[in-house]
Design an enzyme around this catalytic site. Sequence first.
Site, mmCIF file in Angstrom:
data_model
loop_
_atom_site.group_PDB
_atom_site.id
_atom_site.type_symbol
_atom_site.label_atom_id
_atom_site.label_comp_id
_atom_site.label_asym_id
_atom_site.label_seq_id
_atom_site.Cartn_x
_atom_site.Cartn_y
_atom_site.Cartn_z
ATOM 1 N N GLU A 260 -9.687 -1.263 3.617
ATOM 2 C CA GLU A 260 -9.751 0.296 4.256
ATOM 3 C C GLU A 260 -8.308 0.449 5.405
ATOM 4 O OE1 GLU A 260 -13.004 0.145 7.472
ATOM 5 O OE2 GLU A 260 -14.412 -0.462 5.637
ATOM 6 N N HIS A 278 -16.366 4.980 6.938
ATOM 7 C CA HIS A 278 -16.985 3.734 8.358
ATOM 8 C C HIS A 278 -17.121 4.383 9.212
ATOM 9 C CE1 HIS A 278 -15.901 -0.582 9.728
ATOM 10 N NE2 HIS A 278 -16.608 -0.214 10.723
#
Length: 533
Positions: A260, A278
């Site tokens: 990420e 997220h």
Amino acid sequence: MTPVVLIAEELAPAALDVLADDFDVRHVDGTDRTALLAGLAEADAIIVRSATRVDAEAVAAAPRLRVVARAGVGLDNVDVPAATARGVMVVNAPTSNIVSAAEQAIALLLAVARNTASASAALKQGEWKRARYTGVEVQGKTVGVVGLGRIGVLFAQRMAAFGTRLIAYDPYIQPARAAQLGVRLVGLDELLRESDFISVHLPRTPETLGLIGEKELATVKPGVRIINAARGGLIDERALADALAEGRVAGAGIDVFVTEPTTSSPLFAFDNVVVTPHLGASTAEAQDKAGLSVARSVKLALRGEFVPDAVNVQAGGVVDEDVRPLLALAERLGKVFTAVAGGVAASVTVEVRGEIVSHDVTVLKLAATKGLFTSVVEEQVTYVNAPQVAADRGVEVELTVVREASDHHNLVTVRGALPDGRRVTVTGAVHTTGGRESRKLTQVDEFDLELDAGGVLLFFRYADRPGVVGAIGSILGEAGVNIAAMQVARREAGGEALMALRVDSSVDAELLSTVATAIGSARGSIADLRDED
């Protein structure tokens, strides 16, 4: 000097309000490395989110630093070992986003069950195709929860309202606790075989990384839908993509990824996969809770109090409300012990006695250890480094618990042996009168007392005889030191006596020696507990 709190990223206004009255609050762009290091030079605390990197270099640049606070759950951007080595407390906000994360998992589950995202995208492109997006009901289905921690429990409680059958895999929870939640504990293999929906709620550790991979996905119930709003890497993304392509897995809701941020994943190719960047903690409420939580933790840390959310404190975790009043008492007893002993003991035992031992009282040993060394070492002694300070000096601190108490409801005793063979014991209790708590020193060695454990305390041992009280009063009075309280304890008339005094101002070593000489005492002792009041 007013402690400096450095705010490196945006914080909720309510959190800033918590700090404003007591601290010098300064702001810096945490992503500007030069500005960050310059700001840390005078910082006693720093509060960050996820963009600011607090590594060993940053910790070394902050000689006054006492606490690093992460307004969130993860600590990937904080070098916890480097902070711990310096005695710097690291805190986060472990419960700030649990409701938001649980709700995100439920949102993904419902979206996958009803094809919400793909249907929405199609309609916006001018396609009205109801049959193509036929979904499934949740009611009556078996939902497998992987991990019954705080978020997993919230998820399970909410899913129960949908009329589902709940099973869970968690090797660290007792079956009785699961039963209270209406959840049946099973092994991971059984959960994979039986579940219509699977939701993962685990931390990312070496043990959980890749927990659900190619082998596990080959055993799932055909048509299962899988949700991961916990941590990336718990589910093998490539293996999940293959299972989706084969049709074994009917859909997935994924909020987290192994890398990420990311804009590329094999999962993005499937219409029956709902993906989000997220967003588990991305609610206004969670952000406010995180900021408020760490602001309060910083306030506690800079006051020298125990911080429940400290991640690098050996007795970290939630301290029971019944135990909390004894924290300051145990620390003060440690300070009094060192003062009376006149040096560092070879070994120390912290004894906790009374009904309080039905709770976890481990933190009281930590508090006493902090008190033992606060006035005898140059470095700052904190809840973080107190055990290491003791170990470095070869002092073993043990904890014992005894359920029976004597005249007091609960007692804490610090006793130890000195290198010269002497033994010292100090005991105290917390009294509650009219809702007000007071910490009392109840015994020094075998002399019974009833003295407030606060302020500046003086101790003298001498041969009991007339005139000693007057002599001490005169000497202190001439020096401008006011006596707030005084007690004399003795075993018999004419035998050894102990005088304990609480005075209103500092007493230097010269004055202490003058008093001791005047009354024929081998030595006097002073314990300055004013920082604890």
